[in-house]
Design a protein around this motif. Structure first.
Motif, PDB file in Angstrom:
ATOM      1  N   VAL A  54      23.507 -37.515   2.796  1.00  0.00           N
ATOM      2  CA  VAL A  54      24.300 -36.683   3.697  1.00  0.00           C
ATOM      3  C   VAL A  54      25.243 -37.601   4.464  1.00  0.00           C
ATOM      4  O   VAL A  54      24.811 -38.603   5.047  1.00  0.00           O
ATOM      5  CB  VAL A  54      23.423 -35.891   4.690  1.00  0.00           C
ATOM      6  CG1 VAL A  54      24.287 -34.968   5.547  1.00  0.00           C
ATOM      7  CG2 VAL A  54      22.371 -35.074   3.951  1.00  0.00           C
ATOM      8  N   LYS A  55      26.530 -37.264   4.448  1.00  0.00           N
ATOM      9  CA  LYS A  55      27.534 -38.113   5.085  1.00  0.00           C
ATOM     10  C   LYS A  55      28.431 -37.312   6.022  1.00  0.00           C
ATOM     11  O   LYS A  55      28.715 -36.135   5.768  1.00  0.00           O
ATOM     12  CB  LYS A  55      28.414 -38.782   4.026  1.00  0.00           C
ATOM     13  CG  LYS A  55      27.742 -39.857   3.203  1.00  0.00           C
ATOM     14  CD  LYS A  55      28.769 -40.517   2.291  1.00  0.00           C
ATOM     15  CE  LYS A  55      28.174 -41.676   1.507  1.00  0.00           C
ATOM     16  NZ  LYS A  55      29.209 -42.334   0.663  1.00  0.00           N
ATOM     17  N   GLU A  56      28.897 -37.999   7.069  1.00  0.00           N
ATOM     18  CA  GLU A  56      29.913 -37.424   7.938  1.00  0.00           C
ATOM     19  C   GLU A  56      31.284 -37.678   7.290  1.00  0.00           C
ATOM     20  O   GLU A  56      31.796 -38.793   7.318  1.00  0.00           O
ATOM     21  CB  GLU A  56      29.863 -38.058   9.329  1.00  0.00           C
ATOM     22  CG  GLU A  56      30.878 -37.469  10.291  1.00  0.00           C
ATOM     23  CD  GLU A  56      30.917 -38.210  11.624  1.00  0.00           C
ATOM     24  OE1 GLU A  56      31.970 -38.151  12.292  1.00  0.00           O
ATOM     25  OE2 GLU A  56      29.909 -38.854  11.976  1.00  0.00           O
ATOM     26  N   VAL A  57      31.846 -36.652   6.689  1.00  0.00           N
ATOM     27  CA  VAL A  57      33.120 -36.758   5.998  1.00  0.00           C
ATOM     28  C   VAL A  57      33.922 -35.491   6.262  1.00  0.00           C
ATOM     29  O   VAL A  57      33.398 -34.380   6.155  1.00  0.00           O
ATOM     30  CB  VAL A  57      32.927 -36.915   4.464  1.00  0.00           C
ATOM     31  CG1 VAL A  57      34.280 -36.954   3.757  1.00  0.00           C
ATOM     32  CG2 VAL A  57      32.127 -38.165   4.144  1.00  0.00           C
ATOM     33  N   ASP A  58      35.188 -35.652   6.596  1.00  0.00           N
ATOM     34  CA  ASP A  58      36.110 -34.530   6.676  1.00  0.00           C
ATOM     35  C   ASP A  58      36.666 -34.308   5.275  1.00  0.00           C
ATOM     36  O   ASP A  58      37.424 -35.124   4.761  1.00  0.00           O
ATOM     37  CB  ASP A  58      37.241 -34.855   7.660  1.00  0.00           C
ATOM     38  CG  ASP A  58      38.231 -33.701   7.825  1.00  0.00           C
ATOM     39  OD1 ASP A  58      38.157 -32.724   7.048  1.00  0.00           O
ATOM     40  OD2 ASP A  58      39.087 -33.788   8.714  1.00  0.00           O
ATOM     41  N   PHE A  59      36.283 -33.211   4.652  1.00  0.00           N
ATOM     42  CA  PHE A  59      36.660 -32.956   3.262  1.00  0.00           C
ATOM     43  C   PHE A  59      38.177 -32.991   3.068  1.00  0.00           C
ATOM     44  O   PHE A  59      38.664 -33.454   2.037  1.00  0.00           O
ATOM     45  CB  PHE A  59      36.107 -31.596   2.827  1.00  0.00           C
ATOM     46  CG  PHE A  59      36.322 -31.281   1.369  1.00  0.00           C
ATOM     47  CD1 PHE A  59      35.756 -32.090   0.387  1.00  0.00           C
ATOM     48  CD2 PHE A  59      37.073 -30.178   0.979  1.00  0.00           C
ATOM     49  CE1 PHE A  59      35.945 -31.799  -0.967  1.00  0.00           C
ATOM     50  CE2 PHE A  59      37.258 -29.888  -0.362  1.00  0.00           C
ATOM     51  CZ  PHE A  59      36.704 -30.695  -1.341  1.00  0.00           C
ATOM     52  N   LEU A  60      38.917 -32.536   4.062  1.00  0.00           N
ATOM     53  CA  LEU A  60      40.377 -32.478   3.939  1.00  0.00           C
ATOM     54  C   LEU A  60      41.033 -33.840   4.066  1.00  0.00           C
ATOM     55  O   LEU A  60      42.201 -33.998   3.708  1.00  0.00           O
ATOM     56  CB  LEU A  60      40.961 -31.540   4.997  1.00  0.00           C
ATOM     57  CG  LEU A  60      40.446 -30.104   5.003  1.00  0.00           C
ATOM     58  CD1 LEU A  60      41.181 -29.283   6.042  1.00  0.00           C
ATOM     59  CD2 LEU A  60      40.580 -29.470   3.627  1.00  0.00           C
TER      60      LEU A  60
END
Length: 235
Positions: A130-136
């Protein structure tokens, strides 16, 4: 960043250059990062206090629906699977329990990521990423997935009060980058009709099938409050 918003399926009329119109429903705080960070911070505190994992957006049926499709489609257990806007990670838990081993969930909310990690650890599912990522704005970090799953995240993107049309285009571009050729995209939405989603994802994607969802009848007309579609990535 899963979202269950009001059912706002509207008509599909609109400009020819964008037949998936932006004025079907207004923007909302549900489309903002701060809303979701606050919401998942509360859920994180609740989980730590009493072990409640929080809400499952669209209900457990939405997860079962996609899992049944994956089984019928013979998605292998080692397939690289991305849960876009994982929220509390509930779908990751179900995927792992169903035998899928190469799982990643992303969310732009740090509280969501911490909550999902806590829930996965409580289920003894320590091999799920699980990662903190802004998909956009993933900057090419997300590549080579066999399956991408969205349960409400595109709905939230659609409600973003800033540059609404642009962020929806960014979503499609990010999805194109994340999926392998012939990879599959499963989307569940309560804001968009089948026709609107077909228009939005007509560039680089091929429609595969619509998954059955609960229907209702009103005024002699039959409809669905939720749309669930499967697409295939094509170059």
């Amino acid at each position: 960043m899963e979202v269950a918003t009001e059912n706002t399926h509207g008509d599909t009329s609109g400009p020819q250059e964008d037949r998936c119109p932006d004025n079907d429903f207004g923007t909302s705080k549900l489309g903002t990062r701060q809303y979701w960070e606050d919401a998942y911070q509360r859920e994180l505190e609740t989980f730590k206090d009493i072990g409640d994992v929080g809400e499952i957006w669209f209900g457990e049926g939405s997860m079962s629906r996609v899992l049944r499709w994956m089984e019928r489609a013979n998605i292998p257990e080692n397939a690289a699977i991305l849960d876009i806007g994982t929220g509390n990670g509930a779908f990751l838990v179900e995927l792992a329990k169903s035998g899928y081993r190469n799982l990643m969930g992303i969310d732009y909310s740090p509280a969501s990521v911490e909550l999902a990690k806590n829930i996965l650890q409580a289920e003894d599912l320590t091999d799920v990423t699980v990662k903190e990522v802004d998909f956009l704005n993933s900057q090419g970090e997300l590549k080579g997935f066999d399956v991408c799953i969205d349960k409400g995240t595109f709905d939230a993107v659609s409600l973003n009060p800033d540059n609404t049309n642009q962020v929806k285009k960014l979503y499609v571009e990010a999805l194109q980058d994340a999926l392998k050729d012939q990879g599959h995209f499963a989307i569940t939405s309560c804001n968009w009709t089948k026709e609107q989603l077909l228009d939005r994802f007509n560039d680089g994607f091929e429609f595969v099938q619509e998954l059955p969802t609960p229907s209702f009848q009103f005024g002699g007309k039959k409809g669905n409050s939720v749309t669930a579609l499967i697409f295939k990535r094509v170059h």
